[in-house]
Design a protein around this motif. Structure first.
Motif, PDB file in Angstrom:
ATOM      1  N   LEU A   1     -15.259  -4.446 -11.753  1.00  0.00           N
ATOM      2  CA  LEU A   1     -14.810  -4.334 -13.140  1.00  0.00           C
ATOM      3  C   LEU A   1     -15.783  -3.494 -13.963  1.00  0.00           C
ATOM      4  CD1 LEU A   1     -13.784  -8.064 -13.610  1.00  0.00           C
ATOM      5  CD2 LEU A   1     -12.269  -6.126 -13.199  1.00  0.00           C
ATOM      6  N   PRO A   2     -15.274  -2.728 -14.936  1.00  0.00           N
ATOM      7  CA  PRO A   2     -16.160  -1.909 -15.768  1.00  0.00           C
ATOM      8  C   PRO A   2     -17.086  -2.783 -16.611  1.00  0.00           C
ATOM      9  CG  PRO A   2     -13.903  -1.860 -16.606  1.00  0.00           C
ATOM     10  CD  PRO A   2     -13.869  -2.597 -15.303  1.00  0.00           C
ATOM     11  N   GLY A   3     -18.324  -2.351 -16.738  1.00  0.00           N
ATOM     12  CA  GLY A   3     -19.290  -3.087 -17.539  1.00  0.00           C
ATOM     13  C   GLY A   3     -19.985  -4.196 -16.778  1.00  0.00           C
ATOM     14  N   LEU A   4     -19.648  -4.376 -15.504  1.00  0.00           N
ATOM     15  CA  LEU A   4     -20.301  -5.396 -14.686  1.00  0.00           C
ATOM     16  C   LEU A   4     -20.972  -4.738 -13.493  1.00  0.00           C
ATOM     17  CD1 LEU A   4     -17.713  -8.330 -14.424  1.00  0.00           C
ATOM     18  CD2 LEU A   4     -19.728  -8.186 -15.864  1.00  0.00           C
ATOM     19  N   PRO A   5     -22.084  -5.321 -13.027  1.00  0.00           N
ATOM     20  CA  PRO A   5     -22.708  -4.803 -11.812  1.00  0.00           C
ATOM     21  C   PRO A   5     -21.760  -4.950 -10.620  1.00  0.00           C
ATOM     22  CG  PRO A   5     -24.107  -6.445 -12.897  1.00  0.00           C
ATOM     23  CD  PRO A   5     -22.796  -6.449 -13.601  1.00  0.00           C
ATOM     24  N   GLU A   6     -22.089  -4.267  -9.530  1.00  0.00           N
ATOM     25  CA  GLU A   6     -21.184  -4.252  -8.386  1.00  0.00           C
ATOM     26  C   GLU A   6     -21.579  -5.195  -7.260  1.00  0.00           C
ATOM     27  OE1 GLU A   6     -20.447  -0.259  -7.133  1.00  0.00           O
ATOM     28  OE2 GLU A   6     -19.698   0.336  -9.090  1.00  0.00           O
ATOM     29  N   THR A   7     -22.611  -6.017  -7.464  1.00  0.00           N
ATOM     30  CA  THR A   7     -22.996  -6.972  -6.423  1.00  0.00           C
ATOM     31  C   THR A   7     -22.985  -8.383  -6.979  1.00  0.00           C
ATOM     32  OG1 THR A   7     -25.363  -6.879  -6.884  1.00  0.00           O
ATOM     33  CG2 THR A   7     -24.473  -5.237  -5.325  1.00  0.00           C
ATOM     34  N   ARG A   8     -22.820  -9.344  -6.077  1.00  0.00           N
ATOM     35  CA  ARG A   8     -22.806 -10.747  -6.457  1.00  0.00           C
ATOM     36  C   ARG A   8     -24.136 -11.142  -7.082  1.00  0.00           C
ATOM     37  NH1 ARG A   8     -25.261 -14.811  -4.446  1.00  0.00           N
ATOM     38  NH2 ARG A   8     -25.852 -13.686  -2.577  1.00  0.00           N
ATOM     39  N   THR A   9     -25.213 -10.703  -6.488  1.00  0.00           N
ATOM     40  CA  THR A   9     -26.546 -11.048  -6.981  1.00  0.00           C
ATOM     41  C   THR A   9     -26.780 -10.486  -8.376  1.00  0.00           C
ATOM     42  OG1 THR A   9     -27.267 -10.896  -4.686  1.00  0.00           O
ATOM     43  CG2 THR A   9     -28.986 -11.019  -6.351  1.00  0.00           C
ATOM     44  N   ALA A  10     -26.372  -9.251  -8.592  1.00  0.00           N
ATOM     45  CA  ALA A  10     -26.569  -8.622  -9.898  1.00  0.00           C
ATOM     46  C   ALA A  10     -25.710  -9.305 -10.967  1.00  0.00           C
ATOM     47  CB  ALA A  10     -26.245  -7.134  -9.818  1.00  0.00           C
ATOM     48  N   ILE A  11     -24.512  -9.748 -10.605  1.00  0.00           N
ATOM     49  CA  ILE A  11     -23.672 -10.458 -11.577  1.00  0.00           C
ATOM     50  C   ILE A  11     -24.278 -11.817 -11.901  1.00  0.00           C
ATOM     51  CG2 ILE A  11     -21.413 -11.556 -11.926  1.00  0.00           C
ATOM     52  CD1 ILE A  11     -20.171  -9.130 -10.535  1.00  0.00           C
ATOM     53  N   ALA A  12     -24.825 -12.500 -10.902  1.00  0.00           N
ATOM     54  CA  ALA A  12     -25.498 -13.779 -11.147  1.00  0.00           C
ATOM     55  C   ALA A  12     -26.700 -13.577 -12.065  1.00  0.00           C
ATOM     56  CB  ALA A  12     -25.915 -14.408  -9.822  1.00  0.00           C
ATOM     57  N   ALA A  13     -27.452 -12.485 -11.866  1.00  0.00           N
ATOM     58  CA  ALA A  13     -28.598 -12.184 -12.729  1.00  0.00           C
ATOM     59  C   ALA A  13     -28.133 -11.882 -14.149  1.00  0.00           C
ATOM     60  CB  ALA A  13     -29.391 -11.007 -12.161  1.00  0.00           C
ATOM     61  N   LEU A  14     -27.013 -11.170 -14.288  1.00  0.00           N
ATOM     62  CA  LEU A  14     -26.447 -10.876 -15.611  1.00  0.00           C
ATOM     63  C   LEU A  14     -26.040 -12.174 -16.305  1.00  0.00           C
ATOM     64  CD1 LEU A  14     -25.437  -8.696 -17.662  1.00  0.00           C
ATOM     65  CD2 LEU A  14     -23.231  -8.843 -16.508  1.00  0.00           C
ATOM     66  N   ALA A  15     -25.446 -13.093 -15.552  1.00  0.00           N
ATOM     67  CA  ALA A  15     -25.042 -14.378 -16.122  1.00  0.00           C
ATOM     68  C   ALA A  15     -26.253 -15.130 -16.658  1.00  0.00           C
ATOM     69  CB  ALA A  15     -24.326 -15.210 -15.061  1.00  0.00           C
ATOM     70  N   ASP A  16     -27.357 -15.072 -15.923  1.00  0.00           N
ATOM     71  CA  ASP A  16     -28.588 -15.732 -16.387  1.00  0.00           C
ATOM     72  C   ASP A  16     -29.130 -15.033 -17.632  1.00  0.00           C
ATOM     73  OD1 ASP A  16     -28.499 -17.597 -14.360  1.00  0.00           O
ATOM     74  OD2 ASP A  16     -29.816 -16.445 -13.022  1.00  0.00           O
ATOM     75  N   ALA A  17     -29.153 -13.701 -17.602  1.00  0.00           N
ATOM     76  CA  ALA A  17     -29.709 -12.937 -18.721  1.00  0.00           C
ATOM     77  C   ALA A  17     -28.901 -13.121 -20.000  1.00  0.00           C
ATOM     78  CB  ALA A  17     -29.785 -11.455 -18.356  1.00  0.00           C
ATOM     79  N   GLN A  18     -27.573 -13.249 -19.871  1.00  0.00           N
ATOM     80  CA  GLN A  18     -26.723 -13.381 -21.050  1.00  0.00           C
ATOM     81  C   GLN A  18     -26.378 -14.835 -21.368  1.00  0.00           C
ATOM     82  OE1 GLN A  18     -23.306 -10.795 -20.560  1.00  0.00           O
ATOM     83  NE2 GLN A  18     -24.548  -8.951 -20.832  1.00  0.00           N
ATOM     84  N   CYS A  19     -26.997 -15.754 -20.673  1.00  0.00           N
ATOM     85  CA  CYS A  19     -26.829 -17.200 -20.921  1.00  0.00           C
ATOM     86  C   CYS A  19     -25.375 -17.646 -20.801  1.00  0.00           C
ATOM     87  CB  CYS A  19     -27.397 -17.595 -22.287  1.00  0.00           C
ATOM     88  SG  CYS A  19     -29.150 -17.234 -22.450  1.00  0.00           S
ATOM     89  N   TRP A  20     -24.697 -17.166 -19.766  1.00  0.00           N
ATOM     90  CA  TRP A  20     -23.320 -17.594 -19.548  1.00  0.00           C
ATOM     91  C   TRP A  20     -23.266 -19.086 -19.241  1.00  0.00           C
ATOM     92  CZ3 TRP A  20     -20.783 -13.477 -15.800  1.00  0.00           C
ATOM     93  CH2 TRP A  20     -20.712 -12.242 -16.445  1.00  0.00           C
ATOM     94  N   ARG A  21     -24.360 -19.626 -18.707  1.00  0.00           N
ATOM     95  CA  ARG A  21     -24.366 -21.041 -18.322  1.00  0.00           C
ATOM     96  C   ARG A  21     -25.088 -21.909 -19.356  1.00  0.00           C
ATOM     97  NH1 ARG A  21     -25.517 -18.775 -13.376  1.00  0.00           N
ATOM     98  NH2 ARG A  21     -27.661 -19.493 -13.462  1.00  0.00           N
ATOM     99  N   ASP A  22     -24.817 -21.721 -20.597  1.00  0.00           N
ATOM    100  CA  ASP A  22     -25.353 -22.572 -21.650  1.00  0.00           C
ATOM    101  C   ASP A  22     -24.835 -23.981 -21.390  1.00  0.00           C
ATOM    102  OD1 ASP A  22     -25.900 -23.987 -23.973  1.00  0.00           O
ATOM    103  OD2 ASP A  22     -25.246 -22.382 -25.312  1.00  0.00           O
ATOM    104  N   PRO A  23     -25.700 -24.987 -21.346  1.00  0.00           N
ATOM    105  CA  PRO A  23     -25.245 -26.361 -21.042  1.00  0.00           C
ATOM    106  C   PRO A  23     -24.137 -26.851 -21.972  1.00  0.00           C
ATOM    107  CG  PRO A  23     -27.639 -26.252 -21.008  1.00  0.00           C
ATOM    108  CD  PRO A  23     -27.148 -24.913 -21.494  1.00  0.00           C
ATOM    109  N   ALA A  24     -24.113 -26.372 -23.191  1.00  0.00           N
ATOM    110  CA  ALA A  24     -23.073 -26.798 -24.129  1.00  0.00           C
ATOM    111  C   ALA A  24     -21.711 -26.223 -23.766  1.00  0.00           C
ATOM    112  CB  ALA A  24     -23.442 -26.380 -25.549  1.00  0.00           C
ATOM    113  N   LEU A  25     -21.688 -25.204 -22.908  1.00  0.00           N
ATOM    114  CA  LEU A  25     -20.433 -24.546 -22.554  1.00  0.00           C
ATOM    115  C   LEU A  25     -19.974 -24.878 -21.136  1.00  0.00           C
ATOM    116  CD1 LEU A  25     -21.072 -21.032 -24.121  1.00  0.00           C
ATOM    117  CD2 LEU A  25     -19.725 -22.904 -25.058  1.00  0.00           C
TER     118      LEU A  25
END
Length: 173
Positions: free
Chosen positions: A15-39
């Motif tokens: 997808l555009p705007g996302l890295p092309e590897t599983r590891t890089a997407i997981a790192a992006l999720a950490d960097a952008q706080c996709w896993r905020d405990p409240a969410l």
């Protein structure tokens, strides 16, 4: 549309705007706080992430956390998957159906054949007006008033012969 996506699935979609590897997407999720405990999903019905229950664990995310361009492409891809597939035309079956209709038509009494021929003339008149540049709506209205039939009847007749060559309209009317 699928509601939850793992980083591996997102990487596979490219997808555009996302890295092309599983590891890089997981790192992006950490960097952008996709896993905020409240969410987290189970505790919050509007949550955007949850623990993955499948083998290997990890996390899954709703498309809500993705950049706009990635969400748009994901919607587009999902729409293509769920779009109805065109029905394969079996030419032999169509030809057999037309032949059966003609056989049935030949056995009809004269008054039924005359009604079908009258309907055919009306449809041919609509077709001629349309070929001459008249809009279909206007052509239907003019011909319907001239021949004393309703516009709705014209719709019904046209639906019966839709997709057929004009030479085969008669037995379908």
């Amino acid at each position: 549309m699928k509601e939850w996506f793992s980083p591996a699935e997102l990487a596979e979609l490219r997808l555009p705007g996302l890295p092309e590897t599983r590891t890089a997407i997981a790192a992006l999720a950490d960097a952008q706080c996709w896993r905020d405990p409240a969410l987290e999903y189970p505790a919050n019905p509007n949550g955007v992430w949850r623990k993955r229950l499948a083998r290997g664990g990890g996390f899954e995310y709703r498309p809500d956390v993705l950049p706009l361009a990635a969400r748009a492409k994901l919607i587009y891809l999902t729409a293509q998957e769920t779009a109805p597939k065109p029905i394969a035309r079996d030419e032999a079956a169509i030809a057999a159906d037309i032949q059966a209709r003609w056989s049935h038509f030949d056995k009809l009494p004269k008054h039924r054949k005359d009604k079908a021929e009258a309907a055919l003339k009306v449809l041919q008149a609509v077709r001629e007006l349309e070929k001459a540049g008249t809009s279909l709506t206007v052509a239907r209205a003019l011909v319907a008033s001239q021949h004393g039939v309703s516009v709705r009847t014209l719709f019904l007749w046209q639906n019966r012969v839709a997709g057929l060559a004009p030479s085969h309209w008669l037995p379908f009317l």
